[in-house]
Design a protein around this motif. Sequence first.
Motif, PDB file in Angstrom:
ATOM      1  N   ARG A  11       0.763  -1.229  -0.142  1.00  0.00           N
ATOM      2  CA  ARG A  11      -0.197   0.023  -0.011  1.00  0.00           C
ATOM      3  C   ARG A  11       0.838   1.172   0.209  1.00  0.00           C
ATOM      4  O   ARG A  11       0.468   2.393  -0.668  1.00  0.00           O
ATOM      5  N   ASP A  45     -10.915   5.332  -3.438  1.00  0.00           N
ATOM      6  CA  ASP A  45     -10.120   4.752  -2.503  1.00  0.00           C
ATOM      7  C   ASP A  45     -10.231   5.419  -1.278  1.00  0.00           C
ATOM      8  O   ASP A  45     -11.302   6.212  -1.133  1.00  0.00           O
ATOM      9  N   GLU A  49      -7.177  -2.518   1.388  1.00  0.00           N
ATOM     10  CA  GLU A  49      -7.809  -1.288   1.420  1.00  0.00           C
ATOM     11  C   GLU A  49      -9.333  -1.400   1.197  1.00  0.00           C
ATOM     12  O   GLU A  49     -10.113  -0.568   1.998  1.00  0.00           O
TER      13      GLU A  49
END
Length: 324
Positions: free
Chosen positions: A85, A238, A264
């Motif tokens: 990430r 996101d 995520e």
Amino acid sequence: MPMTTQAIELDCRILSPALLEPVRIAGKTFEEIPCLQVELRCGPHRGRGEAAGVFYMKDDPAGMPAQLERLRPALREGLDREQLRRLMPPGGARNALDCALWDLEARQTGHPAWQIAGLDEPRPIRTAFTLSANDPETMARRATVGLHGQGDTLKLKLTGDAPLDIERVRAVRHARPTVWIGVDANQAYTPASIEALLPALAACRVQLLEQPFARGREQDMAAIDFPMPTAADESCLDLRELETLPGRFDMVNIKLDKCGGLTEGLLMARRARELGLRVMVGNMGGTSLATAPAFLLGQLCDVVDLDGPTLLAQEHGPAVRYAG
């Protein structure tokens, strides 16, 4: 997270599984939905993931292998999901690799991915079945046959032509008087053009309106008194963009290709609840390999739209089972 520090080797391949028929949404018709499949190898263990990317962000499978090549040194050092990430932006390439890392960790530890994620044991979940934009008669007929006819949750694709969209919704509602109906405008409307549509949607008991306005026009949402809940899709990619939704949307549609993976996606679902938003999971297409991790996220969701494999002429490997 308990991952090995052994070197991880990476293989990629791009597939273009045939669709049963073209899929039409506002502004685009899909003749095929290419996808990237990733396999990780660490000792005797294998982990796989898949992504189709985000076409409206010019994120396509053809460009993903080059993005992943840059991570080979980190993989050989034993890359984990949190490091991924930090090293890679959201999108399809990170999604495929993140999901492969989940799969690899499950095989290495002998614990299923749902358990590693801190979820309850997965249960069957109800998915919407999507009706591609077509003439009203065709959409009404397709709403009564096959999986669409068996299911009790339908999502209709709209195109921004309000008179035609109204007839589409009316035709499907007439054909399926009791089914749950949501509609997805894929950014096709404006505050002016949607005025005629909303009363008709309410009269047809539409229970969700997804992404009516263009990405970048989220402020327009607050100016409309929508008669049903609204969901952000293109407007939220996101975790960072999730913070902009309260007061504009009621729900967020989380897609692993948009946010960059299950890691995520789980963070987004939990943060959405904290923000008072309802949660939906969708996908950008692909085989059951892409649907499997989204199914885990679906355990936390109010609305599920994971019918991507049903659009394919043939699966490539073990398949999700759709029943009832």
